[in-house]
Design a protein around this motif. Structure first.
Motif, PDB file in Angstrom:
ATOM      1  N   HIS A  86       0.674  -1.318   0.101  1.00 40.83           N
ATOM      2  CA  HIS A  86      -0.031  -0.443  -0.140  1.00 40.83           C
ATOM      3  C   HIS A  86       0.986   0.956  -0.015  1.00 40.83           C
ATOM      4  O   HIS A  86       0.295   1.978  -0.548  1.00 40.83           O
ATOM      5  CB  HIS A  86      -1.107  -0.153   1.796  1.00 40.83           C
ATOM      6  CG  HIS A  86      -2.468  -0.341   0.752  1.00 40.83           C
ATOM      7  ND1 HIS A  86      -1.851  -2.086   1.120  1.00 40.83           N
ATOM      8  CD2 HIS A  86      -3.341  -0.278   1.482  1.00 40.83           C
ATOM      9  CE1 HIS A  86      -3.502  -2.497   0.622  1.00 40.83           C
ATOM     10  NE2 HIS A  86      -4.417  -2.173   0.835  1.00 40.83           N
ATOM     11  N   VAL A  87       2.226   1.396   0.659  1.00 41.73           N
ATOM     12  CA  VAL A  87       2.744   1.873   0.640  1.00 41.73           C
ATOM     13  C   VAL A  87       3.226   2.470  -0.586  1.00 41.73           C
ATOM     14  O   VAL A  87       3.328   4.057  -1.122  1.00 41.73           O
ATOM     15  CB  VAL A  87       3.873   2.278   2.032  1.00 41.73           C
ATOM     16  CG1 VAL A  87       4.459   3.185   1.672  1.00 41.73           C
ATOM     17  CG2 VAL A  87       2.928   1.952   3.368  1.00 41.73           C
ATOM     18  N   LEU A  88       4.250   1.932  -1.664  1.00 44.42           N
ATOM     19  CA  LEU A  88       4.890   2.048  -2.253  1.00 44.42           C
ATOM     20  C   LEU A  88       3.556   2.492  -3.694  1.00 44.42           C
ATOM     21  O   LEU A  88       4.096   3.264  -4.231  1.00 44.42           O
ATOM     22  CB  LEU A  88       4.800   0.952  -2.725  1.00 44.42           C
ATOM     23  CG  LEU A  88       6.034   0.642  -4.102  1.00 44.42           C
ATOM     24  CD1 LEU A  88       7.274   1.386  -3.755  1.00 44.42           C
ATOM     25  CD2 LEU A  88       6.766  -0.827  -4.854  1.00 44.42           C
ATOM     26  N   ARG A  89       2.425   1.525  -3.639  1.00 43.80           N
ATOM     27  CA  ARG A  89       0.997   1.860  -4.432  1.00 43.80           C
ATOM     28  C   ARG A  89       0.846   3.879  -4.148  1.00 43.80           C
ATOM     29  O   ARG A  89       1.092   4.498  -4.978  1.00 43.80           O
ATOM     30  CB  ARG A  89       0.394   1.698  -4.533  1.00 43.80           C
ATOM     31  CG  ARG A  89       0.347  -0.196  -5.295  1.00 43.80           C
ATOM     32  CD  ARG A  89      -0.504  -0.974  -4.565  1.00 43.80           C
ATOM     33  NE  ARG A  89      -0.763  -1.848  -6.008  1.00 43.80           N
ATOM     34  CZ  ARG A  89      -1.830  -2.268  -7.046  1.00 43.80           C
ATOM     35  NH1 ARG A  89      -2.412  -1.072  -7.093  1.00 43.80           N
ATOM     36  NH2 ARG A  89      -1.273  -2.843  -8.355  1.00 43.80           N
ATOM     37  N   HIS A  90       1.433   4.460  -2.753  1.00 46.59           N
ATOM     38  CA  HIS A  90       0.474   5.495  -1.980  1.00 46.59           C
ATOM     39  C   HIS A  90       1.463   6.580  -2.956  1.00 46.59           C
ATOM     40  O   HIS A  90       1.712   7.557  -3.607  1.00 46.59           O
ATOM     41  CB  HIS A  90       0.875   5.696  -1.011  1.00 46.59           C
ATOM     42  CG  HIS A  90       0.555   6.507  -0.060  1.00 46.59           C
ATOM     43  ND1 HIS A  90      -0.694   7.886  -0.391  1.00 46.59           N
ATOM     44  CD2 HIS A  90       1.889   7.878   0.166  1.00 46.59           C
ATOM     45  CE1 HIS A  90      -0.467   8.824   0.655  1.00 46.59           C
ATOM     46  NE2 HIS A  90       0.862   9.029   0.764  1.00 46.59           N
ATOM     47  N   PHE A 133      -8.003   3.426   1.314  1.00 47.58           N
ATOM     48  CA  PHE A 133      -8.660   4.274   0.078  1.00 47.58           C
ATOM     49  C   PHE A 133      -9.674   5.516   1.245  1.00 47.58           C
ATOM     50  O   PHE A 133     -10.341   6.540   1.087  1.00 47.58           O
ATOM     51  CB  PHE A 133     -10.416   3.842   0.122  1.00 47.58           C
ATOM     52  CG  PHE A 133     -11.453   4.186  -0.513  1.00 47.58           C
ATOM     53  CD1 PHE A 133     -11.605   4.641  -1.789  1.00 47.58           C
ATOM     54  CD2 PHE A 133     -12.692   3.877  -0.423  1.00 47.58           C
ATOM     55  CE1 PHE A 133     -12.849   4.827  -2.033  1.00 47.58           C
ATOM     56  CE2 PHE A 133     -13.947   4.371  -0.457  1.00 47.58           C
ATOM     57  CZ  PHE A 133     -14.001   5.363  -1.522  1.00 47.58           C
ATOM     58  N   ALA A 134     -10.262   5.091   2.586  1.00 47.04           N
ATOM     59  CA  ALA A 134     -11.271   6.107   3.603  1.00 47.04           C
ATOM     60  C   ALA A 134     -10.913   6.688   3.948  1.00 47.04           C
ATOM     61  O   ALA A 134     -11.220   8.144   3.770  1.00 47.04           O
ATOM     62  CB  ALA A 134     -11.197   4.651   4.713  1.00 47.04           C
ATOM     63  N   GLN A 135      -9.491   6.556   4.085  1.00 43.95           N
ATOM     64  CA  GLN A 135      -8.822   7.784   4.936  1.00 43.95           C
ATOM     65  C   GLN A 135      -8.969   8.971   3.591  1.00 43.95           C
ATOM     66  O   GLN A 135      -9.078  10.105   3.587  1.00 43.95           O
ATOM     67  CB  GLN A 135      -7.232   8.157   4.735  1.00 43.95           C
ATOM     68  CG  GLN A 135      -7.705   7.557   6.977  1.00 43.95           C
ATOM     69  CD  GLN A 135      -6.372   7.886   7.244  1.00 43.95           C
ATOM     70  OE1 GLN A 135      -5.398   8.494   7.384  1.00 43.95           O
ATOM     71  NE2 GLN A 135      -5.579   6.245   7.702  1.00 43.95           N
ATOM     72  N   TRP A 194      -6.484  -1.871  -2.699  1.00 43.28           N
ATOM     73  CA  TRP A 194      -7.199  -2.422  -1.686  1.00 43.28           C
ATOM     74  C   TRP A 194      -7.135  -3.199  -0.791  1.00 43.28           C
ATOM     75  O   TRP A 194      -6.366  -3.958  -1.130  1.00 43.28           O
ATOM     76  CB  TRP A 194      -8.581  -3.784  -2.573  1.00 43.28           C
ATOM     77  CG  TRP A 194      -8.982  -2.083  -3.987  1.00 43.28           C
ATOM     78  CD1 TRP A 194      -9.146  -2.713  -5.555  1.00 43.28           C
ATOM     79  CD2 TRP A 194      -9.736  -1.122  -4.016  1.00 43.28           C
ATOM     80  NE1 TRP A 194      -9.650  -1.282  -6.263  1.00 43.28           N
ATOM     81  CE2 TRP A 194     -10.099  -0.938  -5.415  1.00 43.28           C
ATOM     82  CE3 TRP A 194     -10.253  -0.547  -2.968  1.00 43.28           C
ATOM     83  CZ2 TRP A 194     -10.438   0.070  -5.352  1.00 43.28           C
ATOM     84  CZ3 TRP A 194     -11.241   0.985  -2.943  1.00 43.28           C
ATOM     85  CH2 TRP A 194     -11.723   1.657  -4.369  1.00 43.28           C
ATOM     86  N   GLU A 195      -7.758  -3.464   0.035  1.00 39.58           N
ATOM     87  CA  GLU A 195      -6.852  -4.092   0.886  1.00 39.58           C
ATOM     88  C   GLU A 195      -7.674  -5.204   0.660  1.00 39.58           C
ATOM     89  O   GLU A 195      -7.957  -6.685   1.482  1.00 39.58           O
ATOM     90  CB  GLU A 195      -6.891  -4.062   2.848  1.00 39.58           C
ATOM     91  CG  GLU A 195      -7.220  -4.271   3.908  1.00 39.58           C
ATOM     92  CD  GLU A 195      -5.455  -4.693   4.147  1.00 39.58           C
ATOM     93  OE1 GLU A 195      -4.887  -5.637   4.483  1.00 39.58           O
ATOM     94  OE2 GLU A 195      -5.043  -3.290   3.122  1.00 39.58           O
ATOM     95  N   THR A 196      -8.946  -5.797   0.708  1.00 40.29           N
ATOM     96  CA  THR A 196      -9.818  -6.584   0.477  1.00 40.29           C
ATOM     97  C   THR A 196      -9.122  -7.524   0.286  1.00 40.29           C
ATOM     98  O   THR A 196      -9.435  -8.936   0.494  1.00 40.29           O
ATOM     99  CB  THR A 196     -11.694  -6.186   0.041  1.00 40.29           C
ATOM    100  OG1 THR A 196     -12.316  -5.145   0.429  1.00 40.29           O
ATOM    101  CG2 THR A 196     -12.436  -7.285   0.096  1.00 40.29           C
TER     102      THR A 196
END
Length: 688
Positions: free
Chosen positions: A368-372, A410-412, A514-516
């Motif tokens: 997630h961090v790299l994609r961010h 996503f949510a934040q 996505w985390e799902t």
């Protein structure tokens, strides 16, 4: 969850205003730091210099409000240094569009990766991008770059100096973390009176452990009250669970259960009193009823077996907690030889290898961090080029809005985007109206900007929309110092903030993380960590003379970390607008309940260790030998979506139970452990 519902939930979350504990003295101190910088620049420099230099003290003040266990002066100085470097580089490249866009893209990518180190590091990285964007509006020269970078650093130095000269509640965060852990255990004891298998969230204990890690210099000045109660709180929790459990503790009904409820209620009262004493630097005050309940009765209902041992252990631990906390709060003691290596926090220079390891862990495409980092770098560059092409007077506001709202999930990102726009709309409307009606001069505008800064510091924890409103008003008044037209400021601020927010939201829709789909991996990690914890505890029964408490402790900490990672992942997945891919949310919830039960049962076994001189347990050794490979197979099965098989440990336990080996709590607790594993297998249907 559908996209419409996800967006609705994100908007509701972003616009929610929460009740929070206000810290007016800390807000006044942070505002004073900004006031000193603005006042000195207005006195010795120019209004334009005051406007640009105020961001150093402003950003350093924001960082000192974050929930970090490090000393606040260190955070302020770290922000000041990072802002000075980004300001200098931005100055050098600001005159050339291509060079600045390349610099902005690379710097923003590194700032996005900083979230791998921690939320405070991520926030500092975001602030450095913001100051780099702001410098493009200032004159460029090497000497000017050095002077302005020094002035930005001076703002952070002022904040650090004020924190040292005017400390507000020293060790307050550490006290709150420890008191929260004790209060959580008090609440746990009360719930156990009515629900013998009530769940417990270990997050307060994890926060207390983070708070207890100190640098060698801090260890010499740490108050006495912060030395021992955390370790006792760790030991009290399994004793409470073992006393209340109807299988290995007091029976579910009868006089023994009444006595157990009485002890649990008294324990809750004592733990609350200790938490209050730690939080407020006061001696412990116990009501006589709690003291009387913790005395061993000469007659009346008495506990037997493991419950009796748990009761004696609980009474002893509570007495130790009161004694440790009731020492003079002003007293300090030097760190002993045995404590020098206990939970020491590395100094700032030694954090470099830790940070590099954290970045290396996130250097995978699924991170997630790299994609961010890729996402925020692309959005910052796109927003800056777009704003430049539109020829707005303050075009940097568009990429600035994007960078400030974007987070790795996503949510934040969506909730902060909505909150940012709504807060900006309110802030510029109020500030613009004041500017239009009052036409304030330079010093009045500076005073109004400081009022906005004070309100932002004071209300920072109430919600991002409130913070955005205060920052928007601050910017309007700050630009009023240099005579910028408020009409143009309001219009540009609203339009460019909307553009930046749309870019941020669109980027996550086009390039999501996505985390799902990762829920199965997180669940498998938690099962594996729980399994190592259970095997470490059973090893103490298999080899009592070689029992290794440190190994058990490390396995417990790993299990807690895996549980925290799972809960964070599950919380993010619940807010994502995607269908489940291999694991539905109801199945995920049922599986988490089963694994939490597994951890609770293992903790109960840990609370009843065998005597070091006891004979080794062949049954425990055989059960552990069968459980280990079964856990490895289950780890692969969860990730692959295939059925789980616990037949091997079931057969070994049946043989252990049939042999009648005298290991008491271990045999009965392992039966509960197998029940939890069976519940896990039922909660995870195989993928079609």
């Amino acid at each position: 969850m559908t996209w419409s519902r996800a967006l609705k939930e994100a908007a509701r979350s972003g616009l929610t205003i929460e009740r929070a504990k206000l810290t007016p003295l800390v807000a006044i101190r942070g505002t004073a730091g900004v006031a000193v910088v603005i006042g000195l620049c207005l006195w010795q420099g120019s209004p334009a210099l005051a406007v640009s230099s105020a961001f150093g003290a402003f950003s350093a003040g924001i960082a000192t409000f974050q929930r970090s266990m490090r000393p606040r002066p260190v955070l302020a100085l770290a922000v000041a240094g990072a802002l000075a470097v980004s300001t200098f580089l931005g100055y050098l490249a600001a005159a050339h569009l291509v060079a600045f866009v390349l610099l902005l893209t690379g710097w923003t990518f590194l700032a996005g990766l900083a979230w791998a180190i921690g939320p405070v590091s991520g926030l500092i990285g975001t602030q450095t991008v913001a100051i780099m964007l702001i410098t493009v509006t200032l004159p460029t020269s090497v000497l000017g770059a050095l002077a302005h970078a020094a002035l930005i650093a001076f703002g952070g130095l002022v904040q650090a100096t004020l924190i040292v000269l005017f400390p507000v509640r020293p060790w307050g965060i550490q006290r709150d973390a420890l008191a929260d852990a004790l209060a959580a255990e008090a609440d746990y004891a009360r719930r156990l009176r009515h629900d013998p298998v009530a769940p417990f969230d270990p997050a307060p204990l994890m926060d207390a452990r983070l708070a207890s890690a100190v640098t060698p210099r801090q260890a010499k000045r740490r108050p006495v009250q912060l030395h021992g109660p955390r370790g006792l709180a760790e030991r009290v929790r399994p004793v409470l669970a073992s006393l209340a459990d109807p299988v290995v503790g007091a029976p579910l009904e009868g006089p023994e259960r009444d006595r157990a409820r009485e002890l649990l209620g008294a324990a809750a009262t004592v733990l609350d009193a200790v938490a209050h004493a730690v939080r407020h630097d006061r001696p412990v005050r116990l009501p006589p009823e709690a003291t009387a309940a913790l005395e061993v009765p000469a007659t009346g209902p008495m506990l037997t077996g493991p419950a009796r041992r748990s009761a004696y252990r609980l009474i002893s631990l509570l007495a130790d907690a009161v004694e440790l906390t009731d020492e003079p709060v002003e007293a300090t003691r030097p760190t002993t030889e045995a404590e020098r290596g206990h939970l020491l926090r590395p100094s700032v220079p030694r954090l470099v290898p830790v940070a590099l390891r954290a970045l290396r862990r996130e250097s995978r495409w699924s991170s997630h961090v790299l994609r961010h980092a890729f996402r925020v770098a692309a959005v910052a560059a796109t927003g800056y080029v777009l704003a430049t092409a539109l020829r707005f007077g303050h075009g940097y506001w568009a990429p600035l809005a994007s960078v400030m709202v974007m987070r790795p999930d996503f949510a934040q990102t969506y909730s902060r985007g909505v909150a940012r726009f709504a807060g900006t709309l309110v802030g510029v409307a109020v500030a613009g109206a004041l500017m239009a009606l009052a036409h304030p001069g330079v010093y009045v505008s500076a005073a109004l900007a400081l009022v906005c800064i004070f309100l932002m510091y004071l209300l920072m924890r109430t919600g991002f929309s409130v913070t955005s409103a205060c920052v928007a008003g601050y910017v309007v008044f700050l630009l009023g110092i240099v005579g910028a037209g408020w009409e143009q400021t309001v219009q540009e601020r609203i339009v460019l903030t909307l553009i930046g927010g749309v870019l941020a939201m669109l980027s996550y829709a086009l390039f999501p993380a996505w985390e799902t789909p990762r829920l199965r991996d997180r669940l498998a990690d938690w099962l594996t960590a729980n399994g190592r914890y259970a095997l470490a505890v059973l090893d103490g029964y298999a080899r009592p003379a070689e029992r290794r408490p440190r190994q058990v402790r490390e396995a417990l900490l790993d299990a807690r970390a895996a549980r925290a990672a799972w809960e964070a992942s599950e919380a993010r997945a619940e807010k994502e607008p995607v269908r489940h891919r291999g694991l539905s949310l109801p199945a995920a919830h049922a599986a988490s309940v089963a694994l939490a039960t597994m951890g609770r049962v293992t903790m109960i076994v840990e609370a009843h260790p065998p005597d070091p001189n006891a004979a080794p347990s062949p049954g425990a050794a055989a059960f552990a030998a069968a459980l280990g490979p079964a856990l490895d197979r289950a780890d692969r099965a969860i990730r692959d979506g295939t059925p789980l098989d616990w037949s091997a440990p079931h057969g070994t336990w049946a043989q252990w139970n049939a042999e009648g080996e005298h290991t008491g709590v271990a045999v009965r607790a392992c039966e509960l452990l197998l029940d939890a594993l069976d519940d896990l297998a039922e909660a995870l249907p195989p993928d079609p």
